[in-house]
Design a protein around this motif. Structure first.
Motif, PDB file in Angstrom:
ATOM      1  N   LEU A   1      12.338  18.109  39.130  1.00 21.85           N
ATOM      2  CA  LEU A   1      13.151  18.129  37.911  1.00 21.85           C
ATOM      3  C   LEU A   1      12.363  17.633  36.704  1.00 21.85           C
ATOM      4  N   VAL A   2      11.742  16.469  36.826  1.00 20.13           N
ATOM      5  CA  VAL A   2      11.103  15.868  35.654  1.00 20.13           C
ATOM      6  C   VAL A   2       9.825  16.600  35.267  1.00 20.13           C
TER       7      VAL A   2
ATOM      8  N   ASN B   1      13.943  16.004  49.804  1.00 18.75           N
ATOM      9  CA  ASN B   1      14.255  14.580  49.762  1.00 18.75           C
ATOM     10  C   ASN B   1      14.367  14.155  48.303  1.00 18.75           C
ATOM     11  N   ARG B   2      14.850  12.962  48.090  1.00 19.82           N
ATOM     12  CA  ARG B   2      15.178  12.497  46.743  1.00 19.82           C
ATOM     13  C   ARG B   2      13.957  12.497  45.827  1.00 19.82           C
ATOM     14  N   ASN B   3      12.860  11.948  46.285  1.00 16.31           N
ATOM     15  CA  ASN B   3      11.683  11.837  45.425  1.00 16.31           C
ATOM     16  C   ASN B   3      11.093  13.200  45.093  1.00 16.31           C
ATOM     17  N   ALA B   4      11.076  14.106  46.069  1.00 20.19           N
ATOM     18  CA  ALA B   4      10.513  15.436  45.817  1.00 20.19           C
ATOM     19  C   ALA B   4      11.379  16.216  44.834  1.00 20.19           C
TER      20      ALA B   4
ATOM     21  N   TYR C   1      20.865  17.384  52.668  1.00 22.21           N
ATOM     22  CA  TYR C   1      21.592  17.325  51.401  1.00 22.21           C
ATOM     23  C   TYR C   1      21.276  16.002  50.719  1.00 22.21           C
ATOM     24  N   VAL C   2      21.013  16.081  49.407  1.00 19.65           N
ATOM     25  CA  VAL C   2      20.669  14.896  48.619  1.00 19.65           C
ATOM     26  C   VAL C   2      21.661  14.766  47.469  1.00 19.65           C
ATOM     27  N   PRO C   3      22.527  13.752  47.496  1.00 21.32           N
ATOM     28  CA  PRO C   3      23.473  13.545  46.391  1.00 21.32           C
ATOM     29  C   PRO C   3      22.856  12.683  45.296  1.00 21.32           C
ATOM     30  N   PHE C   4      23.227  12.960  44.058  1.00 19.99           N
ATOM     31  CA  PHE C   4      22.793  12.136  42.938  1.00 19.99           C
ATOM     32  C   PHE C   4      24.021  11.559  42.234  1.00 19.99           C
ATOM     33  N   LEU C   5      23.850  10.356  41.713  1.00 19.96           N
ATOM     34  CA  LEU C   5      24.896   9.659  40.976  1.00 19.96           C
ATOM     35  C   LEU C   5      24.794  10.032  39.499  1.00 19.96           C
TER      36      LEU C   5
END
Length: 740
Positions: free
Chosen positions: A514-515, A506-509, A358-362
């Motif tokens: 998204l972008v 993971n966060r970077n992937a 799980y990857v949380p975003f702020l």
């Protein structure tokens, strides 16, 4: 006259001796005394508030105001239509003339004004919200479970300042209905042969709250090649309506839909699980726009309850929704508690960050006058306190618009982007579906302006449950807010999600997906969708030569009844598969592609939608002529008089009665029953009409199974968001204000 504001700016906690007691009388006569007994979400009845003045004589001009937090009582309390919903009355044993003031359901819910005479010590009054004694529909307990609070505030002299009473706060619980109305079984969308995974099994009530007292069983149907799936599972009280079935494996490639049946006869079917030998790309799900604690405008998420705590929001997303990522955030941080709120969300990210799981975003929500944005940060550890929520869009764009580690998500509501007021250089992420409904018009508007966004689906969740399936939320729609209606219609308080295509979790992937636009959005269905143009995924730019090869694979959660290929502003092809699985290999000549982008819109028979992010088309010359192609939002020509009697016909009288009491029935022309639909959020009767003096095509969904039926309006025969809100809403609202 609206209630007199007391909270927060004119309120001081105190211990004045004005007693208040609250109970709720259900439509069946059941009396629930608060706070001792919880209320069941969605119950129809009457709120009865008894105020007794034991403090001192209150002279003319004195005011008592009731404050609500973490609950909504109505969209608009009213005193002029006894047969309407949320009708309010006041009775008193005093010789003083007391006046009840009600209106829009703000934090200051209602006020009692001593208009003449003296409200003497020892006297009382009784206020009924949703008074049914003259034939009214009553009031409805809030749809979502919550820990709600009432405060009573007294201005003894009419000075404009209020003091609290000794019995504050009155805190009570709204709980789920005991009967499951839907089961959700979620697994991964893509899995490798033989790898273990966890199934998330949850029981939801009619409003998509977890049935936390459920102790029934679900029996599963065995499938060849599947191991680890139990023959049955019986919920325990400790499960709280949610069970995690671990170490399930599928050993052969294919598309699997794991299925079972609950004791009450409800079918239980998983999302399609696409099993491959060695997946090069996975599909990861999450909610990029949802809210928890931190609400100083609507006061729905004002108190930091166990449900709304930032850490709890992430855990709900991971367990209830089987999310791989999420961005729960404060909707409107209290200006005096910004650091406390921001630090809580950063700490929640740190506590739940587990790559591979799980990857949380702020994130936080910005509210400039040029339209709301969800501001999403790639990293959380060192991100400082953000701009104030009301900072102008120019400042928001200057601070974040060019940062590669920040996304400014365009969203549907409250306020969509006002590009006529301020136009950023880029818009990289756009919400096409949310709790407010579908808004394909917003995507088309952005594309025509030259933006190249990835698309997302997001709940814009307020008090609902992170990860819950689509629910019918009272007073959440666009009519009554952006289009003229007396009552605000319903929308969908949970459900919409974003799929990111990425090689690993993971966060970077995820951020790269998204972008780059490798996403698709759904209104809630966890379907599998792969779209390729000349072998390139969504977000890619394709240089056209003579032809385009389009390849589509979709594995749906319910049969697909329509798939539309949108190129530019035109619908180039449509299919009606009437099947769970849809594959397409299509060759199109460059001259058949009259636009600079293409995407797919898909619709399931259960009302769920999906959209692929655009693929960008580079033509060698001018755009081809569209010829006679229909526009992306073309409305079919329907003869409403040709519809015969059907399953919706028995509900016509109830709908007409509602419109005659709550709205102006002369605005609904040729009201026509169409069918009864079995939607993911419940059964409804579908009606068509033409609406307003403009005779716009409108579809109406009448959700008749709720204790007070819920109504949803959409412009267009289909509800994908066909009509530009800015083109029609302001003009129709102005016409209503002018009395035309």
């Amino acid at each position: 006259m609206q209630p007199i504001p007391a909270y927060p700016h004119h309120f001081t906690p105190a211990a004045l001796n004005v007693q208040f007691q609250v109970h709720f009388v259900g439509a069946d006569g059941t009396v629930v005394e608060l706070p001792d007994t919880p209320l069941v979400a969605g119950t129809c009845g009457t709120w009865v508030l008894t105020l007794r003045n034991l403090e001192r004589d209150l002279p003319r001009g004195a005011v008592i105001t009731l404050i609500r937090q973490n609950i909504q009582i109505a969209y608009r309390l009213q005193m002029d239509r006894p047969h309407g919903r949320d009708y309010c009355t006041l009775e008193t044993d005093s010789q003083a003339r007391l006046r009840l003031l009600v209106g829009r359901s703000a934090v200051n819910l209602l006020s009692v004004l001593v208009e003449d005479g003296i409200w003497r010590r020892g006297e009382s009054c009784v206020i009924r919200l949703g008074d049914r004694r003259q034939g009214g529909a009553g009031a409805e307990v809030f749809w979502s479970t919550t820990t709600a609070t009432f405060l009573l505030a007294v201005d003894p002299t009419g000075s404009g300042h209020f003091w609290g009473v000794a019995s504050n706060p009155l805190t009570f619980q709204v709980v789920a209905h005991h009967q499951p109305a839907r089961f959700q079984l979620l697994g991964p969308t893509v899995a490798a042969c033989g790898e273990p995974f966890t199934l998330h099994l949850a029981a939801f009530d009619r409003n998509r709250n977890l049935v936390d007292r459920f102790t029934g069983a679900v029996t599963f149907r065995p499938q060849p090649g599947v191991t680890g799936l139990p023959a049955s599972y019986r919920f325990t009280p400790q499960d709280g309506g949610l069970a995690l079935l671990e170490n399930v494996r599928v050993h052969r490639p294919g598309v699997y839909r794991l299925a079972g049946v609950a004791e009450n006869g409800l079918a239980v079917t998983s999302n399609p699980i696409v099993v491959q030998e060695a997946p090069a790309c996975r599909v990861y799900w999450g909610d990029v726009h949802a809210h928890g604690w931190g609400d100083s405008t609507m006061y729905l998420m004002f108190n930091r309850t166990d449900k709304l705590d930032p850490l709890a929001r992430h855990r709900q997303g991971r367990t209830v929704g089987r999310f791989d990522f999420a961005c729960p955030a404060a909707m409107s941080m209290d200006p005096e508690r910004r650091e406390e709120v921001w630090d809580a969300y950063r700490a929640a990210c740190a506590a739940t960050d587990e790559p591979g799981v799980y990857v949380p975003f702020l994130a936080y929500e910005a509210h400039p006058t040029a339209g709301d944005r969800q501001v999403i940060f790639r990293d959380y550890a060192d991100e400082p306190l953000p701009l104030p929520m009301r900072a102008p869009m120019e400042e928001v764009d200057a601070a974040y618009g060019q940062r590669e580690d920040v996304l400014l998500q365009v969203h549907i509501g409250g306020d969509p982007p006002r590009w006529d007021r301020y136009r950023p250089d880029r818009e990289r992420l756009l919400e096409i579906c949310s709790g407010f409904g579908c808004a394909e018009w917003l995507l088309q508007r952005a594309l025509r302006l030259g933006y190249r966004p990835a698309i997302c689906g997001a709940s814009d969740l307020h008090l609902g449950l992170m990860g819950a399936p689509r629910a019918v939320e009272t007073f959440r729609g666009r009519f009554g807010q952006k289009f003229p209606m007396r009552q605000r219609d319903a929308a969908y308080g949970s459900g919409p999600v974003t799929a990111i295509l990425a090689p690993e979790l993971n966060r970077n992937a995820l951020w790269a997906g998204l972008v780059s636009g490798q996403t698709y959005a759904t209104s809630g269905a966890r379907l599998y969708l792969d779209v390729r143009a000349n072998g390139q995924p969504p977000g890619s730019e394709v240089k056209l030569a003579s032809t385009l090869q389009l390849a589509v694979a979709c594995h749906a959660c319910a049969p697909l009844d329509r798939v539309d290929l949108i190129v530019g502003e035109y619908c180039v092809r449509s299919w009606e598969p009437h099947s769970l699985d849809f594959r397409l290999d299509l060759t199109l000549a460059a001259g058949q592609l009259p636009g600079s982008w293409l995407y797919l819109r898909l619709h399931q028979v259960d009302g769920e939608y999906a959209w692929s992010s655009p693929i960008w088309l580079e033509h060698p010359g001018p755009l081809p002529s569209p010829g006679n192609l229909p526009r992306w939002n073309a409305q079919e020509t329907l003869d409403l008089g040709a519809f015969g009697e059907n399953a919706a016909t028995p509900h016509l009288a109830d709908l007409q009665r509602y419109l005659s009491v709550e709205e102006d029935p002369t605005q609904f022309h040729h009201l026509t029953p169409v069918d009864v639909l079995e939607l993911s959020m419940g059964r409804c009767a579908l009606f068509y009409c033409t609406w307003s003096a403009a005779h716009l095509p409108m579809s109406i969904r009448w959700f008749f199974e709720f204790e007070i039926p819920k109504i949803r309006y959409d412009l267009g025969w289909r509800d994908y968001g066909a009509f530009d809100e800015f083109e029609y809403g302001p003009r129709l609202m102005a016409a209503q204000a002018e009395g035309r």
